[in-house]
Structure formats: C-alpha cells, structure tokens
Design an enzyme around this catalytic site. Structure first.
Site, PDB file in Angstrom:
ATOM      1  N   GLU A   1     -65.865  77.178 -38.932  1.00 50.20           N
ATOM      2  CA  GLU A   1     -66.415  78.535 -38.772  1.00 50.20           C
ATOM      3  C   GLU A   1     -66.934  79.053 -40.117  1.00 50.20           C
ATOM      4  O   GLU A   1     -68.013  79.630 -40.186  1.00 50.20           O
ATOM      5  CB  GLU A   1     -65.334  79.501 -38.264  1.00 50.20           C
ATOM      6  CG  GLU A   1     -64.835  79.212 -36.864  1.00 50.20           C
ATOM      7  CD  GLU A   1     -65.739  79.784 -35.777  1.00 50.20           C
ATOM      8  OE1 GLU A   1     -66.639  80.583 -36.086  1.00 50.20           O
ATOM      9  OE2 GLU A   1     -65.531  79.409 -34.610  1.00 50.20           O
TER      10      GLU A   1
ATOM     11  N   GLY B   1     -68.578  84.653 -25.640  1.00 52.29           N
ATOM     12  CA  GLY B   1     -68.767  85.977 -26.230  1.00 52.29           C
ATOM     13  C   GLY B   1     -67.864  87.049 -25.651  1.00 52.29           C
ATOM     14  O   GLY B   1     -68.125  88.239 -25.794  1.00 52.29           O
TER      15      GLY B   1
ATOM     16  N   GLY C   1     -64.617  87.305 -26.402  1.00 53.84           N
ATOM     17  CA  GLY C   1     -63.459  87.506 -27.277  1.00 53.84           C
ATOM     18  C   GLY C   1     -62.290  86.611 -26.898  1.00 53.84           C
ATOM     19  O   GLY C   1     -61.152  86.863 -27.269  1.00 53.84           O
TER      20      GLY C   1
ATOM     21  N   ASP D   1     -57.198  81.863 -33.866  1.00 53.40           N
ATOM     22  CA  ASP D   1     -57.782  81.308 -32.640  1.00 53.40           C
ATOM     23  C   ASP D   1     -57.546  79.805 -32.532  1.00 53.40           C
ATOM     24  O   ASP D   1     -57.150  79.290 -31.485  1.00 53.40           O
ATOM     25  CB  ASP D   1     -59.282  81.605 -32.590  1.00 53.40           C
ATOM     26  CG  ASP D   1     -59.577  83.086 -32.705  1.00 53.40           C
ATOM     27  OD1 ASP D   1     -58.630  83.896 -32.599  1.00 53.40           O
ATOM     28  OD2 ASP D   1     -60.746  83.436 -32.916  1.00 53.40           O
TER      29      ASP D   1
ATOM     30  N   SER E   1     -73.912  68.497 -23.801  1.00 61.70           N
ATOM     31  CA  SER E   1     -73.246  69.717 -23.339  1.00 61.70           C
ATOM     32  C   SER E   1     -73.626  69.969 -21.882  1.00 61.70           C
ATOM     33  O   SER E   1     -74.806  70.164 -21.576  1.00 61.70           O
ATOM     34  CB  SER E   1     -73.692  70.904 -24.203  1.00 61.70           C
ATOM     35  OG  SER E   1     -73.485  72.108 -23.485  1.00 61.70           O
TER      36      SER E   1
ATOM     37  N   SER F   1     -62.319  83.304 -27.583  1.00 62.14           N
ATOM     38  CA  SER F   1     -62.344  82.165 -28.500  1.00 62.14           C
ATOM     39  C   SER F   1     -62.865  80.876 -27.887  1.00 62.14           C
ATOM     40  O   SER F   1     -62.253  79.814 -28.030  1.00 62.14           O
ATOM     41  CB  SER F   1     -60.951  81.912 -29.085  1.00 62.14           C
ATOM     42  OG  SER F   1     -60.562  83.010 -29.815  1.00 62.14           O
ATOM     43  N   SER F   2     -63.997  80.971 -27.230  1.00 71.78           N
ATOM     44  CA  SER F   2     -64.613  79.741 -26.724  1.00 71.78           C
ATOM     45  C   SER F   2     -64.965  78.818 -27.884  1.00 71.78           C
ATOM     46  O   SER F   2     -64.876  77.593 -27.754  1.00 71.78           O
ATOM     47  CB  SER F   2     -65.857  80.074 -25.904  1.00 71.78           C
ATOM     48  OG  SER F   2     -66.707  80.909 -26.654  1.00 71.78           O
TER      49      SER F   2
ATOM     50  N   HIS G   1     -57.090  91.405 -36.421  1.00 75.87           N
ATOM     51  CA  HIS G   1     -57.629  91.456 -37.792  1.00 75.87           C
ATOM     52  C   HIS G   1     -56.498  91.452 -38.825  1.00 75.87           C
ATOM     53  O   HIS G   1     -56.660  91.955 -39.932  1.00 75.87           O
ATOM     54  CB  HIS G   1     -58.548  92.673 -37.992  1.00 75.87           C
ATOM     55  CG  HIS G   1     -59.833  92.537 -37.236  1.00 75.87           C
ATOM     56  ND1 HIS G   1     -60.917  91.856 -37.729  1.00 75.87           N
ATOM     57  CD2 HIS G   1     -60.186  92.955 -36.000  1.00 75.87           C
ATOM     58  CE1 HIS G   1     -61.893  91.879 -36.838  1.00 75.87           C
ATOM     59  NE2 HIS G   1     -61.478  92.536 -35.770  1.00 75.87           N
ATOM     60  N   THR G   2     -55.387  90.919 -38.431  1.00 76.50           N
ATOM     61  CA  THR G   2     -54.262  90.786 -39.355  1.00 76.50           C
ATOM     62  C   THR G   2     -54.192  89.379 -39.940  1.00 76.50           C
ATOM     63  O   THR G   2     -53.610  89.181 -41.001  1.00 76.50           O
ATOM     64  CB  THR G   2     -52.929  91.084 -38.641  1.00 76.50           C
ATOM     65  OG1 THR G   2     -52.924  90.361 -37.404  1.00 76.50           O
ATOM     66  CG2 THR G   2     -52.769  92.561 -38.339  1.00 76.50           C
TER      67      THR G   2
HETATM   68  C1  GLA Z   1     -61.577  86.616 -34.305  1.00 66.84           C
HETATM   69  C2  GLA Z   1     -61.210  85.665 -35.444  1.00 66.84           C
HETATM   70  C3  GLA Z   1     -59.701  85.635 -35.659  1.00 66.84           C
HETATM   71  C4  GLA Z   1     -59.128  87.041 -35.795  1.00 66.84           C
HETATM   72  C5  GLA Z   1     -59.630  87.950 -34.669  1.00 66.84           C
HETATM   73  C6  GLA Z   1     -59.202  89.364 -34.851  1.00 66.84           C
HETATM   74  O1  GLA Z   1     -61.092  86.140 -33.084  1.00 66.84           O
HETATM   75  O2  GLA Z   1     -61.672  84.370 -35.163  1.00 66.84           O
HETATM   76  O3  GLA Z   1     -59.401  84.863 -36.781  1.00 66.84           O
HETATM   77  O4  GLA Z   1     -59.421  87.589 -37.041  1.00 66.84           O
HETATM   78  O5  GLA Z   1     -61.044  87.911 -34.552  1.00 66.84           O
HETATM   79  O6  GLA Z   1     -57.832  89.490 -34.763  1.00 66.84           O
END
Ligand code: GLA
Length: 382
Positions: free
Chosen positions: A157, A119, A121, A169, A66, A123-124, A33-34
């Site tokens: 997004e 889902g 985390g 991501d 798909s 980044s699919s 979250h930076t």
């Molecule tokens: C998700 C978002 C990213 C980032 C992270 C947290 O993956 O897509 O941009 O903010 O959360 O670090």
C-alpha cells in the site's frame, strides 16, 4: 464465492490446476485511525474475501487473470516491469516487497476473484494483498510468518498504491478467527482473540455506497497531522514517539504551537485509543449498552474532529440513533463506505426498513445492507 468458476478459468487459461487460497475482508468494532498512531484496534475477519488459484510457471513472468474485471495482465518481477493496471499493482507490489526482503519469488500463473464490496471500507485491497502474500509464501516455501506477510501487504500500500495505511487491515485478513475479534496493540504487535457473540443483538453494516477514496491523499493528510503533533509534543516529552504515548495534558501544552486542525485530529486519536480500552472492558462485562455508547462517541469524533465522515454516513448514524440502535458509527478509513451497527434483535427490521427508505428518499439511491459474520483469516482451501 464461486471457486468452481475460478478453477474452470484457470484450467482454460493455463491447461492445468493450481492450489487455491482465500483471504477475507474485515470489520472493526472500534479503534479507528489508531493503528498508525501505535494504538489499539479491534477488528475481525468477515466471511467475504478474495480467492486465488495459483501455480508457479517456471518462468520469470507473472500472469494473472482477474475474474471481476474480466481482464488479464502479464508482467515481470523488476521495478521497471510495474503493470499499469490498478488491480495488478497490488500483486506486483506483494511480489516486489517479498523480493526486497530477500525472498525469491519466481514466475506464477493465477486467477482470482472476490466478493468483498469494493470501496465499502471492508478492506478488499488488504484481502487481495493478503491472499497473494499467503499464497506466494506457501507455494515458494518462503517460511514468512503472518506478521511479516501483513507488513508486506502494508508496504505494498505504501510503495505501490500510495496509501500510508497502518497494519490493521492486513493483520485482520491474515489472523482472523471465526467468532472472534482481535485486540491488537499496534505498537508492540501483541494481540488477543476476544470471543464476540453479543447475545440478543445483531451486527449489521449499512453501505452508504459512497466509494471511499483512501488513496485520494486525505488519509495520508490525517497521518501527517498526527506526525506534526507528535513532533511538537516531543519537544517537551522526548519519550513520545507516537500519539499512543501522549495524553490530553501533553496535547494541551502544544495547543498554541500546532494548527487548530492538527489539534482536533490528535484529540480524536488520543480519545479513541482510550475509548477502545473502555470498550474492551465493557465487552468483558457483557455491557453492550456501554459498547454502543462508545461507538456513537467514535462516530462523533470521526465526523467532527477527524473529519472523515460525510453527509450520507452522518445521516445513517442519525437514523440509527432515531431507531434506538445501541451502537453505530462510520467504519474503516471513512470518506464513504459503511456504518457498523449493533442493534437489538427486536429493533433490527424496523431500523433497516427506515434506513433504506429514508436514505433513498434523501439521496436518491439505496444503501446496501450486509449482516456481519466473523470468519477465519487467510488459508488454503483446495
Ligand atoms: C484504513 C487503513 C487502516 C486503518 C483504517 C482506519 O482501513 O488501511 O490501516 O488506518 O483505515 O482505522
């Protein structure tokens, strides 16, 4: 991933062959979250991703299949043609964002499939956006650089999925390099590849199988909190444009002006940006004990200040600590998904066995375990 099945399907559907591209999911060692606060992140691409076979079809229609959903979708290129299928919105969004920037995308046929757990985390969705962005750039000779492709995925997004995410991501998916993490300054977009091979340690993800719902507005709310705090600090310090520019003293000055919740959010972010820098220093010195400590601190911050953890993830984090795991924390946006763990090789088996059995005993379901292999970013593969 089964490229053979993709090729077979493409031939069956479209009676010809296309070109095949892949783009991976990502992990992030620290710096969560930076990105949308202009801070640093330290991601790496993984060896799991999205694969797409694609060919222009000389029409103005997009036809996509798909493999994972066993569904097809056809749509046009204008805003009014937006598909209603969730997965197709990502592809439509990428094409639209290219057009909006003045790059001509013509009709195409595509078949795609992926092995990034959904889902979790990892980044699919960025893997999907980046695979199509990379592929379209190539087949239509658009000459966009990888940063522009990452921004196209991010804008997809924002405008077609409704998640106001940062750049991490999509950046990691496009720029990934085998055996390396990438330290990205999300304000200047300067980046450095950092070799990452912690000798004597294993990196492993434990998936709480709680599906994180980034789109469920909680993510966007975190971002809004950060923006409100910046606005408050700006009154005293006009140069502060993002939390990256702020420090704890500046934050304390506005303690009575902002809500308690917003204050906690900003406190976490300011600390996390510094934590990443400290972690990079420790990595340079091969000091993995300090790296691990920082990971636990991040977990604490994400759980107690940023409040993006959940009971299952806190449980996995406690379990890691109990088993003497060097570093452990919730990874990615949070609200579910995985913990990332750095564990001494000799402690690995006992940790995994305990994590799986005690999690199952408590929550009635088994967590999934993925060993991390840092792989390459987007590329053409056939
Ligand atoms: C998700 C978002 C990213 C980032 C992270 C947290 O993956 O897509 O941009 O903010 O959360 O670090």
């Amino acid at each position: 991933m089964d490229v053979y099945s993709i090729r077979k399907k493409f031939r069956t559907l479209y009676k010809r062959d296309g070109v095949v591209y892949t783009s991976p999911g990502r992990i992030n060692l620290i710096g969560e979250h930076t990105d949308y606060n202009g801070g640093f992140v330290l991601p790496g691409a993984i060896d799991k991703g999205m694969v797409v076979e694609i060919k222009s079809n000389n029409t103005d229609r997009i036809r996509v299949f798909s493999m994972d959903y066993d569904e097809s979708c056809e749509f046009g290129m204008n805003e009014k043609d937006a598909p209603s299928k969730e997965w197709a919105k990502y592809i439509f969004g990428v094409a639209r964002e290219m057009e909006k920037r003045g790059y001509k995308v013509s009709g195409f046929d595509a078949v795609f499939a992926g092995d990034v757990p959904l889902g979790a985390g990892l980044s699919s969705s960025a893997a999907l956006e980046s695979s199509f962005a990379f592929a379209l750039n190539d087949i239509f000779y658009l000459n966009l650089d990888k940063f522009e492709l990452a921004k196209i995925g991010q804008a997809t997004e924002h405008h077609y999925v409704g998640v106001k995410c940062g750049i991490m991501d999509q950046f990691a998916s496009l720029f990934g390099k085998r055996g390396h993490l990438i330290k990205l300054d999300c304000r200047s977009l300067k980046y450095e590849y950092e070799p990452f091979d912690p000798k004597g340690y294993k990196m492993v993800l434990i998936d709480s199988v709680v599906k994180h719902e980034l789109a469920s507005s909680a993510y966007n709310k975190r971002r809004e909190s950060c923006e409100r705090v910046v606005a408050a600090i700006q009154k005293n310090h006009p140069k502060v444009k993002l939390l990256r520019d702020a420090d704890m003293d500046m934050l304390r000055e506005v303690k009575t002006v902002v809500s308690e919740e917003d204050y906690m959010r900003a406190e976490y972010v300011i600390e996390e940006i510094q934590r990443l820098l400290d972690t990079c220093e420790a990595l340079k010195n091969g000091d993995y004990e300090t790296v691990g400590k920082k990971m636990y601190e991040t977990h604490y911050g994400m759980s107690k200040l940023y409040e993006v953890s959940c009971e299952e993830l806190d449980f996995l984090n406690d379990c890691a600590r109990k088993n003497g795991v060097t570093g452990s924390r919730v990874m990615g946006g949070g609200f579910g998904g995985c913990t990332i763990n750095m564990v001494k090789e000799e402690k690995y088996e006992a940790f995994i066995a305990d994590a799986v059995s005690s999690f199952k005993a408590k929550f009635g379901k088994e967590p999934k375990v993925y060993d991390i292999v840092i792989g390459d970013g987007a590329r053409r593969i056939a």
